[in-house]
Design a protein around this motif. Structure first.
Motif, short mmCIF file in Angstrom:
data_model
loop_
_atom_site.label_atom_id
_atom_site.label_comp_id
_atom_site.label_asym_id
_atom_site.label_seq_id
_atom_site.Cartn_x
_atom_site.Cartn_y
_atom_site.Cartn_z
N GLU A 238 0.98 -1.16 -0.44
CA GLU A 238 0.03 0.58 -0.35
C GLU A 238 1.27 1.29 0.04
N VAL A 239 2.07 0.96 1.02
CA VAL A 239 2.84 2.34 0.44
C VAL A 239 3.50 2.64 -0.17
N ALA A 240 4.06 1.48 -1.02
CA ALA A 240 4.55 1.62 -2.45
C ALA A 240 3.70 1.95 -4.01
N GLY A 241 1.99 1.63 -3.17
CA GLY A 241 0.96 2.19 -4.40
C GLY A 241 0.57 3.32 -4.45
N ARG A 242 1.02 4.13 -3.03
CA ARG A 242 0.65 5.48 -2.61
C ARG A 242 1.55 6.28 -2.99
N LEU A 243 3.00 5.69 -3.36
CA LEU A 243 4.54 6.46 -3.59
C LEU A 243 4.50 6.62 -5.74
N LEU A 244 3.87 4.97 -5.80
CA LEU A 244 4.21 5.59 -7.27
C LEU A 244 2.48 6.20 -8.00
N ILE A 245 1.43 6.54 -7.89
CA ILE A 245 0.54 6.93 -7.78
C ILE A 245 0.96 8.45 -7.58
N ALA A 246 1.44 8.51 -6.96
CA ALA A 246 2.10 10.55 -6.48
C ALA A 246 2.78 10.42 -7.66
N LEU A 247 3.76 9.54 -8.01
CA LEU A 247 5.00 9.84 -8.83
C LEU A 247 4.39 9.98 -10.30
#
Length: 384
Positions: A238-247
């Motif tokens: 979930e952390v990686a998902g939020r970062l990927l969306i923001a990136l």
């Protein structure tokens, strides 16, 4: 790896909603265009002029100001009328040429009053034009007065000689101390794109907080937790998902604005550092809200409130340069203001990554705190 699959699934879910494609891909570019036209320079700026009897030399200054491409000189009858027009926004700024301008400018220096509304970015740019014109004109007039005193020729003849560059062997050099707010050659969209990158990167990340609550409300998180998948894998997915969306949002704006509007983001290493740290800030904030919120609606409302509220306070909607001293102090409570300052140094003043180290340090601190708090909040929410 499972956490990678979870991250990619989060990104896919965002773009499955067709309206998100509009908001992520199109809206930021429309806003870059609109704010670039409003605050980026290049538009006509109206300058009111009150002539209290400055004579021919005063008219010379008015002619110089009128020769600037983006300045429209508007004669105004009185100081009070000019103040009223500035307050109503009919003119961006105004100057008052005193009666003794002609004598004072060739001796000790004339006082030319400049009037503008506080926080008006167009007026700030216009003020730079006026100061430069007054300074340069004063230098020429003093040189002409010196030539007339030393050679005995009439002042008008000495001035004509300097204007025609035939001169009397005198070279006038003008040096400017300090840095201009908007250096020459800065593009309109170079000013509007960076703050909007900060606004939409944070806002897009925050709007995904409700998806974290939705997975818990619908029992998806519980079923995943009951599977053989370790809790840390679920959390970091979930952390990686939020970062990927923001990136994704940040790269769309940075690369898209470079191609569509020719935005120069300055030193690539510095720009990448600011982008990545702010992605971490936005992702951490989304995790914190998604982990702490009890309902999907509450998470969405809080995310929107914080995303827009902090963005406006941090100078991403109204340029930070137009804030007063007190407002600038409060703005730096937000990570947006630090990101704004970093991009301002990179884009406007050709700074490198070392020059923006203080801003990067603060952004790194924001990211570390928010990510840590977000991970703890999400883990607690998944296991309860």
């Amino acid at each position: 790896m499972k956490f990678t699959a979870i991250a990619l699934l989060n990104l896919t879910r965002v773009f499955r909603v067709r309206s998100n494609i509009f908001y992520v891909l199109l809206v930021p570019f429309v806003m870059v265009l609109m704010l670039g036209l409003m605050f980026g320079g290049g538009q006509q700026q109206r300058l009111g002029v009150v002539d209290e009897g400055a004579g021919d030399l005063g008219q010379r200054l008015v002619a110089v100001l009128g020769s600037v491409d983006h300045v429209d000189v508007v004669p105004v009858q009185s100081r009070d009328e000019m103040l009223a027009e500035v307050e109503r926004g009919e003119i961006h700024a105004g100057i008052v040429l005193p009666e003794d301008y002609g004598d004072a400018v060739t001796e000790s220096g004339a006082n030319v009053d400049f009037v503008a509304r506080e926080g008006d970015i167009a007026a700030a740019e216009l003020g730079s034009v006026v100061r430069a014109a007054v300074r340069d004109e004063a230098a020429v007039l003093r040189a002409a007065a010196f030539t007339a005193d030393e050679t005995g020729v009439p002042f008008d003849e000495a001035l004509a000689g300097l204007d025609g560059e035939v001169g009397s062997g005198i070279t006038v050099e003008v040096e400017t101390a300090g840095e201009a707010l908007f250096p020459p050659g800065i593009g309109a969209f170079d000013l509007s794109a960076p703050p909007l990158l900060l606004l939409y990167t944070f806002l897009t990340a925050m709007t995904t907080a409700s998806a974290l609550v939705a997975t818990r409300e619908r029992g998806i998180a519980q079923r995943m937790y009951a599977s053989p998948t370790p809790t840390r894998t679920l959390v970091f997915g979930e952390v990686a998902g939020r970062l990927l969306i923001a990136l994704t949002q940040a790269l769309v704006i940075m690369l898209g604005s470079s191609l569509a509007f020719g935005v120069d983001w300055g030193d690539p290493l510095g720009a990448a550092a600011v982008l990545l740290l702010f992605v971490a800030v936005g992702g951490g904030a989304a995790l914190l809200v998604g982990g702490a919120a009890r309902t999907e609606g509450g998470a969405g409302s809080l995310a929107l409130l914080l995303g827009l509220g902090l963005g406006v306070l941090g100078g991403t909607a109204i340029p930070l340069d137009g804030f007063g001293e007190t407002m600038r102090m409060w703005a730096h409570v937000t990570p947006h203001a630090w990101g704004y300052d970093a991009f301002a140094e990179l884009v406007r003043h050709d700074a490198g990554i070392v020059d923006i180290a203080p801003q990067l340090g603060v952004l790194a601190a924001f990211a570390a705190v928010l990510l840590t708090a977000g991970v703890l909040a999400l883990r607690r929410a998944m296991v309860r």
